[in-house]
Design a protein around this motif. Sequence first.
Motif, short mmCIF file in Angstrom:
data_model
loop_
_atom_site.label_atom_id
_atom_site.label_comp_id
_atom_site.label_asym_id
_atom_site.label_seq_id
_atom_site.Cartn_x
_atom_site.Cartn_y
_atom_site.Cartn_z
N ALA A 6 3.08 7.27 3.45
CA ALA A 6 3.42 6.03 4.16
C ALA A 6 3.41 4.87 3.17
O ALA A 6 2.56 4.79 2.28
N ILE A 7 4.38 3.98 3.33
CA ILE A 7 4.46 2.72 2.58
C ILE A 7 4.19 1.60 3.57
O ILE A 7 4.79 1.56 4.65
N ASN A 8 3.31 0.69 3.21
CA ASN A 8 2.83 -0.33 4.13
C ASN A 8 2.80 -1.67 3.40
O ASN A 8 2.12 -1.81 2.39
N ALA A 9 3.54 -2.65 3.91
CA ALA A 9 3.60 -3.96 3.26
C ALA A 9 3.34 -5.07 4.26
O ALA A 9 3.77 -4.99 5.42
N GLU A 10 2.62 -6.08 3.81
CA GLU A 10 2.44 -7.30 4.60
C GLU A 10 2.62 -8.49 3.68
O GLU A 10 2.26 -8.43 2.50
N GLN A 11 3.20 -9.57 4.21
CA GLN A 11 3.49 -10.72 3.37
C GLN A 11 3.51 -12.00 4.19
O GLN A 11 4.17 -12.07 5.22
N ARG A 60 6.54 -0.96 7.56
CA ARG A 60 5.98 0.36 7.29
C ARG A 60 7.10 1.40 7.30
O ARG A 60 7.99 1.35 8.15
N TYR A 61 7.02 2.32 6.36
CA TYR A 61 7.88 3.51 6.39
C TYR A 61 7.00 4.73 6.15
O TYR A 61 6.18 4.73 5.21
N SER A 62 7.13 5.75 6.98
CA SER A 62 6.31 6.94 6.83
C SER A 62 7.15 8.18 7.08
O SER A 62 8.14 8.15 7.81
N ARG A 63 6.70 9.28 6.48
CA ARG A 63 7.44 10.54 6.59
C ARG A 63 6.47 11.70 6.36
O ARG A 63 5.58 11.62 5.52
N ASN A 64 6.63 12.78 7.12
CA ASN A 64 5.91 14.02 6.82
C ASN A 64 6.90 15.16 6.70
O ASN A 64 8.10 14.98 6.98
N ASP A 65 6.43 16.33 6.28
CA ASP A 65 7.38 17.40 5.94
C ASP A 65 8.12 17.95 7.14
O ASP A 65 9.19 18.56 7.00
N GLY A 66 7.59 17.80 8.36
CA GLY A 66 8.35 18.16 9.56
C GLY A 66 8.52 19.64 9.82
O GLY A 66 9.27 20.02 10.71
N ARG A 67 7.80 20.50 9.09
CA ARG A 67 7.96 21.94 9.30
C ARG A 67 7.05 22.47 10.40
O ARG A 67 7.39 23.43 11.08
N LYS A 94 0.84 -1.19 0.00
CA LYS A 94 0.00 0.00 0.00
C LYS A 94 0.88 1.25 0.00
O LYS A 94 1.93 1.29 0.64
N LEU A 95 0.40 2.26 -0.70
CA LEU A 95 1.04 3.57 -0.70
C LEU A 95 -0.01 4.60 -0.33
O LEU A 95 -1.04 4.71 -0.99
#
Length: 439
Positions: free
Chosen positions: A301-306, A317-324, A263-264
């Motif tokens: 966010a990138i979300n994977a299950e397997q 999961r990897y996620s990021r926001n702009d942080g400002r 998922k993206l």
Amino acid sequence: MIRHLLHSAPLLLALNIPSAHAGDAAGPENWNLHGQLTLVAQRHDHFASPYEGANSLKAAEGTKTTLDATAFLGLRLWQGAEFYLNPEIDRGFGLSDTLGVGGFPSGEAYKVGHHSAYGKLPRAFLRQVVVLSSKGSEAGETQDSAANQLAGTRPADNLTFTLGKFSIVDLFDTNAYAHDPRADFLNWAVIDAGAFDYAADSWGYSLGAAAEWNQGDWSARVGLFTLSREPNGTRLDASFAQHQWVAEAEHRHQLGGRPGKLKLLAFASLARMGRYDDAVALGAPVDTARVRQAATKQGFAINAEQELAANLGGFLRYSRNDGRTEAFDFTDINRSLSLGLSLNGAAWSQPGHTLGIALAMNSLSGAAQRYFAAGGLGILVGDGRLGHYASEQIAEAYYAMKLAPGLSATLDLQRLRNPGYNAERGPANVLGVRLHSEF
């Protein structure tokens, strides 16, 4: 801790009763009623704490417990339409009143704690499912009666619309192995994408609407939701002047004959938010509330299950926001990575048991680091200073066991390094016990 659990055990056992619903195996349910009760008790050891601020994880405190009981009422209105109500009763507090760690150790702990039980209505929503094609209708998926799910057949290819009050993460950022604090992991940065600052009140729910397209191996979702009136607020902005757009694409696949999902997700918020650097530039007292103005926040966010082997699954999961700008409704995390494994007890002849292990790392943007170093406070963190910044590093392991039909117990262990992004604090070792009953 055990004393608190035993005191509530009769309530848990009382919920282990048969399901009440209308319908039978030959046709869809017209209504159903389910319920759950979850008790979580946590405590941590004494850890290094040379100083404490308003939002610090306390170095020494006793056992903290949370208790919630929920009823799930479902009603079929017309073809494809279902309405759900989830009245709930809550009581208790998280560790340090749910403060001190960006990746907080209990997903059952709300940001609002009370010594006495209180009621609320976290969900009241309408779901409409539209068949995309007659072929999709014939290839329907059988659904069992469950919480917020009426038994029947759901078309495999469909459009689903959801409108009302619910949690964004009911629909977005879901994961089969790490998403349910009543059944699997507990840490906020493991059960959700840590940097996904999703719209919600202090209990985690929002007003909004979402549309979902499902066809073949693909799904796509988009939603519009209201933010709280002010960061981490108990009241939602019913005018939708402050709002958030969320979109997610999902692909279901087979690797080596084993199912998985990728998922993206992307989100964008528009609200009155304070920029970290503006608050620092204004000087003491350093507070984003003094510099709030119309601003936007974006993230992904990138979300994977397997499934990896029989009874073994993995997630990432990897996620990021702009942080400002300041965190608005979830927690003080600008970048987060989590991964882990879930092993079903069928591997050792205990199919009702589950063993899970996970690692998570949370980080702050440079602007956020400067803000907290200058004494600023966030939603969850703020030690009054940040002499030596370091990423939060979290390890969690749980063992869940089925005690009886509808009743389970879980032992949960977590190690929190650099709580609140402060290398001068911790590490803290958190022991948790969870009892969960459902019908």
